[in-house]
Motif scaffolding. Sequence first.
Motif, mmCIF file in Angstrom:
data_model
loop_
_atom_site.group_PDB
_atom_site.id
_atom_site.type_symbol
_atom_site.label_atom_id
_atom_site.label_comp_id
_atom_site.label_asym_id
_atom_site.label_seq_id
_atom_site.Cartn_x
_atom_site.Cartn_y
_atom_site.Cartn_z
ATOM 1 N N THR A 38 55.144 -24.682 17.001
ATOM 2 C CA THR A 38 55.517 -25.006 18.379
ATOM 3 C C THR A 38 55.569 -26.504 18.636
ATOM 4 N N GLY A 39 54.793 -27.276 17.868
ATOM 5 C CA GLY A 39 54.729 -28.723 18.091
ATOM 6 C C GLY A 39 53.994 -29.111 19.351
ATOM 7 N N VAL A 40 53.219 -28.204 19.926
ATOM 8 C CA VAL A 40 52.524 -28.510 21.174
ATOM 9 C C VAL A 40 51.394 -29.511 20.909
ATOM 10 N N THR A 41 51.277 -30.499 21.776
ATOM 11 C CA THR A 41 50.177 -31.446 21.700
ATOM 12 C C THR A 41 48.879 -30.710 22.001
ATOM 13 N N THR A 42 47.893 -30.847 21.107
ATOM 14 C CA THR A 42 46.678 -30.050 21.207
ATOM 15 C C THR A 42 45.441 -30.930 21.138
ATOM 16 N N VAL A 43 44.519 -30.694 22.063
ATOM 17 C CA VAL A 43 43.207 -31.337 22.035
ATOM 18 C C VAL A 43 42.192 -30.243 21.720
ATOM 19 N N PHE A 44 41.551 -30.369 20.557
ATOM 20 C CA PHE A 44 40.646 -29.324 20.065
ATOM 21 C C PHE A 44 39.245 -29.890 19.977
ATOM 22 N N VAL A 45 38.324 -29.339 20.754
ATOM 23 C CA VAL A 45 36.928 -29.792 20.748
ATOM 24 C C VAL A 45 36.110 -28.840 19.888
#
Length: 325
Positions: free
Chosen positions: A151-158
């Motif tokens: 998808t190329g979605v910008t992701t912030v993963f904590v």
Amino acid sequence: MGPNGAGKSTLLLVLALLLPPTSGELWLDGQRVDFGGDLAALRRRLAVVFQEPLLLNQSVEDNIALGLRLRGVRGKEIQARVSHWLARFGISHLARRAARTLSGGEAQRTSLARAFVLAPDILFLDEPFSALDTPTRAALVEGLGEVIKETGVTTVFVTHDRDEALSLGDRLGVMIDGRLLQVGLPEQVFGEPSDPEVARFMGVETVVPGRVLAQHEGTVSIDVGGVTLEAVEPLPEGSDVLVCLRPEDVTLIAPTQAGQSSARNRVAGRVTRLAPAGAQVRVTLDCGFPLVALITRRSAQELHLAPGEEVIASFKAGAIHLIRH
């Protein structure tokens, strides 16, 4: 990622689009957020997956469709998008199942589908797999990584789990006690920690002070507790450093086999502690400085390791990372 309080950061990032920050500015997609403007429109560009699935007491497909309905999507478009993400996360057979009957892994797959069905500009994930068993967690991390790439979605993963971060991250930030200590490419943060706290969090178990004695042909000699070690670091003579060494980079051999190792560093030590670590054994040595090795159970048995036994710790010069101290 960070060892404590990390999960709060995702919620704070999301709330930042609803509440003005006490200091600084918030930028989204290259533009400064105007907190006097239409924040609801900005919020609709985001999706969040929390540690707890937080599903409504409805069917799986109704939970996935919820955000679309709230955004005014109707009819066949909802059905098509929900069907796609049901299939993509392997839960089509659960579409009519009540959410309260799902297992932990199924519930989190539903939460992921509910987020991706919105086609968000930014996806925030707050430790989504921390409560899952190891096989389920591994499968979901792998699947999520594939979907993010697709998808190329910008992701912030904590996450508190460095393996998750290294598997998913294109760029890592290590936060400890509310301080962002290092940001960089995964291989940089993992292999070249800039701070002793970051080093320990990234799995470095030997962190000891030393001093550079001399430089010669691309390597340096370091005095560590009266023992001289070799490292591949361009630091000047007299530099005070912290010597960092990962336990998996240390090989233990019997004293009679010391000449069989090709590693630049061979240090005599005495076993002070043995601790099981799954399929491996964590061995702590006194080498004039504390050193930790992680070896297989078979190796520990073959060496007849026990507290008080003498062994040789062998490791390459390139395995050492130095932090200016």
